[in-house]
Write a protein that holds these residues in place. Structure first.
Motif, PDB file in Angstrom:
ATOM      1  N   LYS A  33       0.837  -1.191   0.000  1.00  0.00           N
ATOM      2  CA  LYS A  33       0.000   0.000   0.000  1.00  0.00           C
ATOM      3  C   LYS A  33       0.875   1.245   0.000  1.00  0.00           C
ATOM      4  CE  LYS A  33      -3.826  -2.103   2.549  1.00  0.00           C
ATOM      5  NZ  LYS A  33      -4.659  -2.028   3.772  1.00  0.00           N
ATOM      6  N   PRO A  34       0.408   2.345  -0.598  1.00  0.00           N
ATOM      7  CA  PRO A  34       1.175   3.591  -0.533  1.00  0.00           C
ATOM      8  C   PRO A  34       1.255   4.109   0.900  1.00  0.00           C
ATOM      9  CG  PRO A  34      -0.999   3.988  -1.448  1.00  0.00           C
ATOM     10  CD  PRO A  34      -0.843   2.504  -1.352  1.00  0.00           C
ATOM     11  N   TRP A  35       2.298   4.864   1.149  1.00  0.00           N
ATOM     12  CA  TRP A  35       2.531   5.403   2.484  1.00  0.00           C
ATOM     13  C   TRP A  35       1.474   6.425   2.859  1.00  0.00           C
ATOM     14  CZ3 TRP A  35       4.797   5.215   7.021  1.00  0.00           C
ATOM     15  CH2 TRP A  35       4.894   6.383   7.773  1.00  0.00           C
ATOM     16  N   ARG A  36       0.997   6.326   4.076  1.00  0.00           N
ATOM     17  CA  ARG A  36       0.123   7.341   4.659  1.00  0.00           C
ATOM     18  C   ARG A  36       0.615   7.640   6.065  1.00  0.00           C
ATOM     19  NH1 ARG A  36      -1.076   7.462   0.184  1.00  0.00           N
ATOM     20  NH2 ARG A  36      -3.103   7.233  -0.855  1.00  0.00           N
ATOM     21  N   LYS A  37       0.635   8.927   6.426  1.00  0.00           N
ATOM     22  CA  LYS A  37       1.066   9.288   7.768  1.00  0.00           C
ATOM     23  C   LYS A  37       0.164   8.637   8.814  1.00  0.00           C
ATOM     24  CE  LYS A  37       3.362  13.763   7.431  1.00  0.00           C
ATOM     25  NZ  LYS A  37       2.996  14.202   6.079  1.00  0.00           N
ATOM     26  N   PRO A  38       0.735   8.187   9.934  1.00  0.00           N
ATOM     27  CA  PRO A  38      -0.103   7.624  10.997  1.00  0.00           C
ATOM     28  C   PRO A  38      -0.920   8.719  11.671  1.00  0.00           C
ATOM     29  CG  PRO A  38       2.155   7.850  11.765  1.00  0.00           C
ATOM     30  CD  PRO A  38       2.167   8.178  10.297  1.00  0.00           C
ATOM     31  N   THR A  39      -2.094   8.384  12.094  1.00  0.00           N
ATOM     32  CA  THR A  39      -2.941   9.345  12.801  1.00  0.00           C
ATOM     33  C   THR A  39      -3.211   8.927  14.243  1.00  0.00           C
ATOM     34  OG1 THR A  39      -4.936   8.254  11.962  1.00  0.00           O
ATOM     35  CG2 THR A  39      -4.050  10.095  10.676  1.00  0.00           C
ATOM     36  N   SER A  40      -2.908   7.682  14.575  1.00  0.00           N
ATOM     37  CA  SER A  40      -3.063   7.213  15.952  1.00  0.00           C
ATOM     38  C   SER A  40      -2.059   6.098  16.197  1.00  0.00           C
ATOM     39  CB  SER A  40      -4.484   6.694  16.200  1.00  0.00           C
ATOM     40  OG  SER A  40      -4.668   5.445  15.577  1.00  0.00           O
ATOM     41  N   SER A  41      -1.871   5.748  17.469  1.00  0.00           N
ATOM     42  CA  SER A  41      -0.915   4.695  17.817  1.00  0.00           C
ATOM     43  C   SER A  41      -1.300   3.364  17.188  1.00  0.00           C
ATOM     44  CB  SER A  41      -0.823   4.553  19.336  1.00  0.00           C
ATOM     45  OG  SER A  41      -2.089   4.239  19.888  1.00  0.00           O
ATOM     46  N   ALA A  42      -2.572   3.177  16.874  1.00  0.00           N
ATOM     47  CA  ALA A  42      -3.020   1.931  16.255  1.00  0.00           C
ATOM     48  C   ALA A  42      -2.422   1.737  14.864  1.00  0.00           C
ATOM     49  CB  ALA A  42      -4.539   1.909  16.173  1.00  0.00           C
ATOM     50  N   ASP A  43      -1.977   2.836  14.238  1.00  0.00           N
ATOM     51  CA  ASP A  43      -1.383   2.741  12.909  1.00  0.00           C
ATOM     52  C   ASP A  43       0.055   2.236  12.947  1.00  0.00           C
ATOM     53  OD1 ASP A  43      -3.679   3.773  11.722  1.00  0.00           O
ATOM     54  OD2 ASP A  43      -2.994   5.838  11.940  1.00  0.00           O
ATOM     55  N   LEU A  44       0.693   2.298  14.115  1.00  0.00           N
ATOM     56  CA  LEU A  44       2.101   1.958  14.233  1.00  0.00           C
ATOM     57  C   LEU A  44       2.298   0.468  14.473  1.00  0.00           C
ATOM     58  CD1 LEU A  44       3.249   4.857  16.599  1.00  0.00           C
ATOM     59  CD2 LEU A  44       3.559   4.744  14.127  1.00  0.00           C
ATOM     60  N   PRO A  45       3.349  -0.119  13.880  1.00  0.00           N
ATOM     61  CA  PRO A  45       3.684  -1.502  14.209  1.00  0.00           C
ATOM     62  C   PRO A  45       4.237  -1.587  15.629  1.00  0.00           C
ATOM     63  CG  PRO A  45       5.364  -0.552  12.796  1.00  0.00           C
ATOM     64  CD  PRO A  45       4.265   0.465  12.878  1.00  0.00           C
ATOM     65  N   ALA A  46       4.201  -2.759  16.206  1.00  0.00           N
ATOM     66  CA  ALA A  46       4.664  -2.944  17.584  1.00  0.00           C
ATOM     67  C   ALA A  46       6.141  -2.617  17.747  1.00  0.00           C
ATOM     68  CB  ALA A  46       4.391  -4.374  18.032  1.00  0.00           C
ATOM     69  N   SER A  47       6.898  -2.669  16.655  1.00  0.00           N
ATOM     70  CA  SER A  47       8.340  -2.414  16.724  1.00  0.00           C
ATOM     71  C   SER A  47       8.676  -0.943  16.937  1.00  0.00           C
ATOM     72  CB  SER A  47       9.002  -2.895  15.430  1.00  0.00           C
ATOM     73  OG  SER A  47       8.394  -2.249  14.314  1.00  0.00           O
ATOM     74  N   ILE A  48       7.704  -0.048  16.743  1.00  0.00           N
ATOM     75  CA  ILE A  48       7.940   1.384  16.940  1.00  0.00           C
ATOM     76  C   ILE A  48       7.299   1.798  18.262  1.00  0.00           C
ATOM     77  CG2 ILE A  48       7.432   3.699  16.073  1.00  0.00           C
ATOM     78  CD1 ILE A  48       7.706   2.659  13.274  1.00  0.00           C
ATOM     79  N   PRO A  49       8.107   2.236  19.225  1.00  0.00           N
ATOM     80  CA  PRO A  49       7.575   2.552  20.554  1.00  0.00           C
ATOM     81  C   PRO A  49       6.673   3.784  20.522  1.00  0.00           C
ATOM     82  CG  PRO A  49       9.848   3.281  20.401  1.00  0.00           C
ATOM     83  CD  PRO A  49       9.555   2.515  19.135  1.00  0.00           C
ATOM     84  N   TYR A  50       5.773   3.861  21.489  1.00  0.00           N
ATOM     85  CA  TYR A  50       4.829   4.970  21.548  1.00  0.00           C
ATOM     86  C   TYR A  50       4.461   5.207  23.004  1.00  0.00           C
ATOM     87  CZ  TYR A  50       0.500   7.643  20.961  1.00  0.00           C
ATOM     88  OH  TYR A  50      -0.475   8.613  21.022  1.00  0.00           O
ATOM     89  N   THR A  51       4.325   6.485  23.389  1.00  0.00           N
ATOM     90  CA  THR A  51       3.837   6.836  24.717  1.00  0.00           C
ATOM     91  C   THR A  51       2.988   8.086  24.629  1.00  0.00           C
ATOM     92  OG1 THR A  51       4.455   7.389  27.000  1.00  0.00           O
ATOM     93  CG2 THR A  51       5.892   8.209  25.272  1.00  0.00           C
ATOM     94  N   GLU A  52       1.979   8.171  25.480  1.00  0.00           N
ATOM     95  CA  GLU A  52       1.171   9.386  25.559  1.00  0.00           C
ATOM     96  C   GLU A  52       1.899  10.482  26.324  1.00  0.00           C
ATOM     97  OE1 GLU A  52      -1.634  10.212  24.213  1.00  0.00           O
ATOM     98  OE2 GLU A  52      -2.157   8.299  23.283  1.00  0.00           O
ATOM     99  N   ASP A  53       2.828  10.100  27.192  1.00  0.00           N
ATOM    100  CA  ASP A  53       3.547  11.053  28.035  1.00  0.00           C
ATOM    101  C   ASP A  53       4.784  11.553  27.308  1.00  0.00           C
ATOM    102  OD1 ASP A  53       4.806  12.536  29.965  1.00  0.00           O
ATOM    103  OD2 ASP A  53       5.163  10.857  31.345  1.00  0.00           O
ATOM    104  N   ILE A  54       4.736  12.769  26.789  1.00  0.00           N
ATOM    105  CA  ILE A  54       5.875  13.320  26.047  1.00  0.00           C
ATOM    106  C   ILE A  54       6.663  14.329  26.882  1.00  0.00           C
ATOM    107  CG2 ILE A  54       4.687  12.938  23.858  1.00  0.00           C
ATOM    108  CD1 ILE A  54       4.268  16.003  23.701  1.00  0.00           C
ATOM    109  N   SER A  55       6.438  14.355  28.181  1.00  0.00           N
ATOM    110  CA  SER A  55       7.070  15.365  29.035  1.00  0.00           C
ATOM    111  C   SER A  55       8.589  15.275  29.034  1.00  0.00           C
ATOM    112  CB  SER A  55       6.543  15.258  30.466  1.00  0.00           C
ATOM    113  OG  SER A  55       6.829  13.983  31.021  1.00  0.00           O
ATOM    114  N   ILE A  56       9.134  14.086  28.749  1.00  0.00           N
ATOM    115  CA  ILE A  56      10.591  13.941  28.753  1.00  0.00           C
ATOM    116  C   ILE A  56      11.247  14.842  27.713  1.00  0.00           C
ATOM    117  CG2 ILE A  56      10.710  12.016  27.089  1.00  0.00           C
ATOM    118  CD1 ILE A  56      12.848  10.787  28.974  1.00  0.00           C
TER     119      ILE A  56
END
Length: 427
Positions: free
Chosen positions: A2-25
């Motif tokens: 499929k052509p590339w589309r920017k992710p819009t939610s964490s559900a779009d990301l594969p498990a290999s790419i980490p994600y957190t709601e807390d970006i304070s760091i």
């Protein structure tokens, strides 16, 4: 695929790419030797091709960096600045010299004063020192200076022997890095980057397996100038002056024309990148910026393409994050910047915060995103996220401007300045 589309939610990301709601760091300070970065965001070296013929910052250069300064990044990585006239990538590339140093000094001072006034702190500003090598074009026409002939580029028309730099020529360059580093310190930069990425001269030497002599073949030979320049700059500057490098962890070409080839297309062997990182750290480098591929020839190595892909959509981002992690593990006393985040759109802060929290790297680097959205650091650290209306569209028009000898910027969001230039190349 499929052509590339920017992710819009964490559900779009594969498990290999980490994600957190807390970006304070991302808003937390971090020490870099004698310096302190006020946050974990770096504005990457984005070349503007808008200097004077002598190599000094010009009107658009100043405008761009003052926009960056207002944007609130803790680390501003100043663009490619040639160490020799023949190593300039275009007639308006930065060139720091006795003739141009006063203009550089004024700009660096303005960057720091502007950020202090707008954001309450001075950014750390490092200058990228380069020799364009294969991509040299000081008079506006190709004048390549290469480590060796590459049939994957030249086909059946190899460059003449005069285009292949001699060992004697390479012997002179470590001292040219020293001269440029001293000038950089004199005009107010906090450090320098000894650039070795994207197929420029030091980068090409890293894959010079087929070159004869002391700068080719073995690992020690291929890294000789890189390490010698790092050692020489470290010895010639005070301990509080930052020595860094933005370097390729993987070239994306098959051996013997690319570093990091594992034998499987698209899958890097990062062992040599890790060795380079450790050797740079041992020679005094404390800031490492990881990238891959070459924007001129195989940009898909480090960024998704907008067209149909020949590999899973997020593989290029996974590669970049893997490279940063490998370098950070190999050089534990250095700060590591990860690149390739712009294509994650509004999720870039979440992915980079997760990676930093996990210890995979230390600083989130943003490149083309800064053209369209210079305020992104302030929004991330003060407002808790990015404005989706300002996100880079990854349309490639800024790169098209550069390749057509125009001054690159965001044609979409900074259209008053850059749309007229883009229209010129469409005619």
């Amino acid at each position: 695929m499929k052509p590339w589309r920017k992710p819009t939610s964490s559900a779009d990301l594969p498990a290999s790419i980490p994600y957190t709601e807390d970006i304070s760091i991302l808003a937390r300070p971090i020490k870099l030797g004698a310096h302190t970065l006020s946050n974990r965001i770096c504005y990457q070296p984005m070349e503007g091709c808008d200097g004077t013929r002598a190599g000094a910052p010009d009107e658009l250069t100043v405008r761009r960096y003052l926009r960056f300064a207002k944007g609130g990044a803790g680390l501003i990585w100043f663009e490619a600045t040639a160490i020799v006239p023949e190593g300039r990538a275009n007639p308006r590339q930065m060139y720091l010299s006795e003739e141009t140093k006063s203009t550089f000094a004024s700009l660096v001072s303005e960057i720091k004063e502007t950020c202090l006034r707008e954001n309450g702190f001075e950014p750390v500003v490092v200058c990228q020192l380069t020799h364009s090598g294969r991509w040299s074009k000081p008079q506006g026409v190709p004048a390549p200076l290469v480590a060796y002939n590459k049939p994957i580029f030249e086909g059946s028309n190899p460059l003449p022997p005069t285009a292949i730099v001699t060992d004697d020529y390479l012997d002179t360059l470590a001292e040219r890095y020293v001269t440029s580093a001293k000038l950089a310190r004199e005009v107010g930069f906090d450090g320098v980057d000894i650039k070795a990425c994207h197929g420029y001269l030091l980068s090409e030497l890293l894959n010079a397996y087929l070159r004869d002599g002391k700068y080719g073949g073995t690992y020690e030979n291929r890294t000789r100038l890189f390490m010698n320049a790092t050692e020489a700059v470290r010895a010639a500057t005070p301990g509080d002056f930052i020595i860094g490098s933005r370097f390729n962890a993987y070239d994306g070409y098959a051996y013997p024309y690319g570093m990091g080839d594992s034998g499987t297309p698209g899958v890097p062997d990062l062992s040599e990148a890790a060795r380079i990182a450790a050797d740079l750290e041992a020679r005094g480098a404390t800031l490492l910026n990881v990238t891959m591929g070459c924007p001129y020839t195989n940009h898909e190595v480090n960024r998704p393409t907008v067209n149909a892909l020949e590999e899973p959509p997020y593989r290029s981002i996974e590669r970049m994050l893997d490279g940063a992690r490998a370098v950070a593990m190999a050089a534990p006393r250095a700060l590591v910047v990860s690149s390739g985040l712009s294509f994650l759109g509004s999720l870039a802060p979440n992915v980079s915060a997760a990676g930093i929290a996990a210890g995979d790297y230390h600083i989130a680097g943003f490149g083309r995103q800064t053209f369209s959205y210079p305020e992104l650091a302030r929004d991330i650290t003060k407002s808790g996220g990015m404005d989706k209306k300002k996100l880079c569209l990854t349309c490639g028009k800024c790169t098209q401007l550069m390749r057509n000898a125009k001054t690159p910027g965001c044609v979409i969001y900074d259209k008053e300045v850059y749309m007229p230039l883009y229209k010129e190349i469409e005619q």
